[in-house]
Scaffold this active site. Structure first.
Site, PDB file in Angstrom:
ATOM      1  N   THR A   1       6.127  -5.778  -0.161  1.00 52.00           N
ATOM      2  CA  THR A   1       4.726  -5.352  -0.136  1.00 52.00           C
ATOM      3  C   THR A   1       4.476  -4.273  -1.180  1.00 52.00           C
ATOM      4  OG1 THR A   1       4.640  -5.857   2.232  1.00 52.00           O
ATOM      5  CG2 THR A   1       2.868  -4.509   1.342  1.00 52.00           C
TER       6      THR A   1
ATOM      7  N   GLU B   1       4.563 -14.100   1.300  1.00 46.29           N
ATOM      8  CA  GLU B   1       5.174 -15.029   2.271  1.00 46.29           C
ATOM      9  C   GLU B   1       5.018 -16.483   1.824  1.00 46.29           C
ATOM     10  OE1 GLU B   1       6.951 -13.706   4.366  1.00 46.29           O
ATOM     11  OE2 GLU B   1       6.081 -11.920   5.260  1.00 46.29           O
TER      12      GLU B   1
ATOM     13  N   GLN C   1      13.783 -16.462   5.596  1.00 48.81           N
ATOM     14  CA  GLN C   1      12.893 -16.036   6.673  1.00 48.81           C
ATOM     15  C   GLN C   1      11.797 -17.064   6.951  1.00 48.81           C
ATOM     16  OE1 GLN C   1      12.051 -11.642   7.052  1.00 48.81           O
ATOM     17  NE2 GLN C   1      12.629 -11.670   4.892  1.00 48.81           N
TER      18      GLN C   1
END
Length: 660
Positions: A30, A214, A244
């Site tokens: 981020t 993501e 992930q």
């Protein structure tokens, strides 16, 4: 860029072409995105209005927007588009919905609306499973960006043909209602972008640089949307981690990270492998587990943090014993090390596993919060007000009309509504307009006719005021004038419960006030709110967090307990039956990397299922962990005598406190 490590600096500085940043857990992805936005603007490479950062949740978008606001001027920060895929799709349809066949003021159908519509279209009296299955199939086709006619062409079996036909009828009904569902917020903009060159050029000129967070969680339609917006020039930074990717069940395609390399041969790949979250022991456990999965891009996380405490592996008698140990350990650590309860998380594979844990936490008077309860926007009184807002904004929304007319009840029963629907269908008008027609009402008996007339009067008044009043004022007017609040007062005898439900309505109005800048009119804000979920609400206070492993992604805690580490639970039995363990291993990896300082992995020898005791085996994932970094039950370590004595004393005090 003094606060960035070399790979982070490289990711921020590269602006000459497509970039994939493979960001391991806790590696500061981020920060890279927000710093890159600042770099693009400060370097005058792009104007703030030409930059879009896209993520998956409103919560993540808000946090990113706040971070960006600290790095650039307020004016520039407000000009940058920081949004979710679905909110961007909504923005597209609000501007270019006409090219997708929509009229102004269209509605967004939620899950209940979708299921009600499908139930009406299925033959006979379908059960919940049949409705859910049909809804899932339609959603799957939309996530593949298939229009109804394409789905019909591709259908091979009789079952696929039937589903494709249902999809066509479902979409035709949505069009008649001037409505879309959540999947349409991606599918329809993508359809326009791929088919209309002029609109595509306009949006590519508008959003000249994309940053996608993501990226491993994108489905087929979302990936194509990225390509359509970035075009051949490929000016984007996609940030993701194939280790992930845990959302295949809702259409996520981690292979999209590999697809980027094929679609953009000049793609630059940068790996972020320094972890800023976990102790060295926890990271070694995470690396050892995930190394058993196949990789196109191998990563190995490392950290400058110390070794940390050994990872504890608990062998428990059953899930009650497991819950007792977890609760007692939280009490001990909170008191002995002065750790706030908010720094503890208990993670599990399925929400049903929370029940014994809740019981033990309550017994020790430890405050806790369960993620995944009834979503705020799913509460009955909130959905009632939103239905009114949808009717005010979109007279064609029959689903909203049918809910609003019964909130509160106005002696308009099913028979009267069915008769009204027949007349509306014959006149080719929506139900709300039919209800306004006095000649239609005279065909009904006196009481339902009077109820429809009163309802139509209130809606017309609110619709007129919505053109000039702030949306929050319209929400408050709906709450009062619709009769919803008065009905709550009558039907809720418990004063505390009434106040909680009234607070839900007050909070809804406050949300409209806070979102005033992001959309215009009550209809626009109702559409914005339809995109929100329970995960977007404020964070709980100083409470232990109980949540599923899926819900824990993106979070971090000083101490994490993963319970139910047994074969059949984690990994799940369905994965064992199908031989598809990769995603279950990624889920375990995500759980491990939520822990900063302490990690506990618990498994039970038995569990009661349908009244019988069932023997369990420890999860095979536990055998993939490096033994040197573990402390298993029954193995005495030299450094534990003092801690063990302190733990025993704390447990004794806890027992005495129960009798106090």
């Amino acid at each position: 860029m003094s606060g960035l490590n070399p790979p982070q600096q490289a990711a921020v500085a590269y602006v000459d072409g497509p970039l994939l940043v493979l960001a391991g857990a806790g590696s500061g992805k981020t920060k890279v995105i927000t710093e890159k936005i600042a770099h693009l603007i400060h370097g005058r490479t792009f104007g703030p209005e030409q930059i879009a950062a896209i993520t998956f949740t409103n919560k993540a978008a808000r946090e990113m927007r706040e971070r960006v606001g600290k790095r650039i001027s307020r004016t520039a920060a407000e000009a940058v588009t920081v949004t979710t895929f679905h909110s961007l799709g909504l923005q597209f349809l609000q501007q270019d919905g006409k090219t997708a066949g929509l009229r102004r003021g269209f509605s967004i159908f939620d899950t209940d609306d979708q299921q009600g519509l499908i139930r009406d279209l299925l033959p006979g009296t379908p059960d919940k499973d049949a409705v859910f299955a049909a809804q899932s199939w339609i959603s799957k086709m939309k996530n593949l960006a298939l229009a109804p006619e394409q789905a019909q062409e591709l259908a091979k079996s009789l079952r696929e043909q039937q589903i494709a036909e249902l999809y066509a009828k479902y979409q035709a009904r949505l069009t008649a209602f001037n409505a879309v569902d959540f999947d349409d917020l991606i599918r329809l903009p993508l359809q326009v972008l791929e088919q209309d060159a002029e609109v595509r050029r306009r949006w590519q000129d508008k959003l000249r640089y994309l940053l996608v967070d993501e990226c491993q969680d994108t489905n087929g339609a979302q990936y194509r949307m990225i390509k359509a917006l970035s075009g051949e020039r490929g000016l984007f930074t996609c940030v993701g981690d194939d280790d992930q990717s845990i959302y295949a069940w809702r259409g996520a395609q981690p292979e999209n990270l590999d697809e980027l390399g094929r679609d953009y041969p000049n793609l630059k790949v940068i790996k972020l492998e320094q972890n800023y979250r976990c102790s060295a022991r926890i990271l070694r456990c995470a690396n050892a587990v995930i190394a058993n999965n196949p990789h196109a891009h191998l990563k190995k996380l490392w950290s400058r943090h110390g070794e940390g405490a050994p990872v504890r592996v608990w062998s428990c008698k059953n899930n009650e014993h497991e819950a007792q140990r977890v609760a007692a350990e939280i009490q001990f650590l909170a008191q002995a090390h002065d750790i706030p309860y908010a720094e503890f998380a208990i993670l599990f594979r399925g929400n049903h596993q929370s029940r014994p844990l809740e019981k033990e936490l309550q017994l020790l008077k430890i405050p806790y919060h369960i993620t995944g309860g009834t979503a705020f926007l799913d509460r009955g009184e909130v959905k009632d007000v939103l239905a009114w807002l949808r009717v005010i904004a979109n007279p064609d929304d029959d689903a909203a009309f049918l809910r609003a007319i019964g909130a509160p009840k106005r002696e308009v029963g099913a028979t009267s509504l069915e008769k009204l629907a027949q007349m509306a269908h014959g006149a080719h008008i929506p139900l709300s307009l039919a209800a306004q027609n006095s000649s239609f009402r005279t065909a009904l008996s006196a009481r339902p006719a009077a109820g429809l007339a009163e309802f139509s009067r209130i809606v017309a008044s609110l619709r007129e005021r919505s053109k000039r009043l702030p949306a929050a004022d319209i929400v408050r007017a709906v709450i009062e004038e619709s009769g919803i609040l008065a009905q709550l007062r009558v039907e809720t005898k418990n004063e505390a419960l009434f106040l909680r439900r009234k607070e839900n309505l007050d909070e809804l109005a406050q949300w409209f006030e806070s979102e005033r800048r992001t959309a215009s009119g009550a209809g626009g804000l109702a559409a914005q709110l339809a995109l929100l979920s329970n995960a977007d609400r404020g964070e709980p206070g100083n409470q232990v967090r109980l949540m599923s492993l899926h819900s824990a992604k993106g979070l971090e805690f000083r101490t994490v307990f993963i319970v139910g580490c047994e074969q059949g639970s984690l990994p799940h039995q369905a994965s064992l039956d199908e031989g598809t363990l990769a995603e279950e291993r990624r889920l375990f990896y995500v759980g491990i990397t939520r822990a900063k300082e302490r990690l506990y992995l618990a498994h039970s020898a038995q569990i009661k299922r349908w009244g019988e005791q069932v023997n369990l085996l420890p999860s095979q994932f536990l055998d993939e962990l490096p033994e040197a970094d573990l402390h298993r039950d029954g193995v005495v370590r030299d450094d534990q005598s003092e801690e063990t004595q302190a733990r025993v004393a704390a447990h004794r005090q806890a027992i005495l406190a129960l009798f106090d």
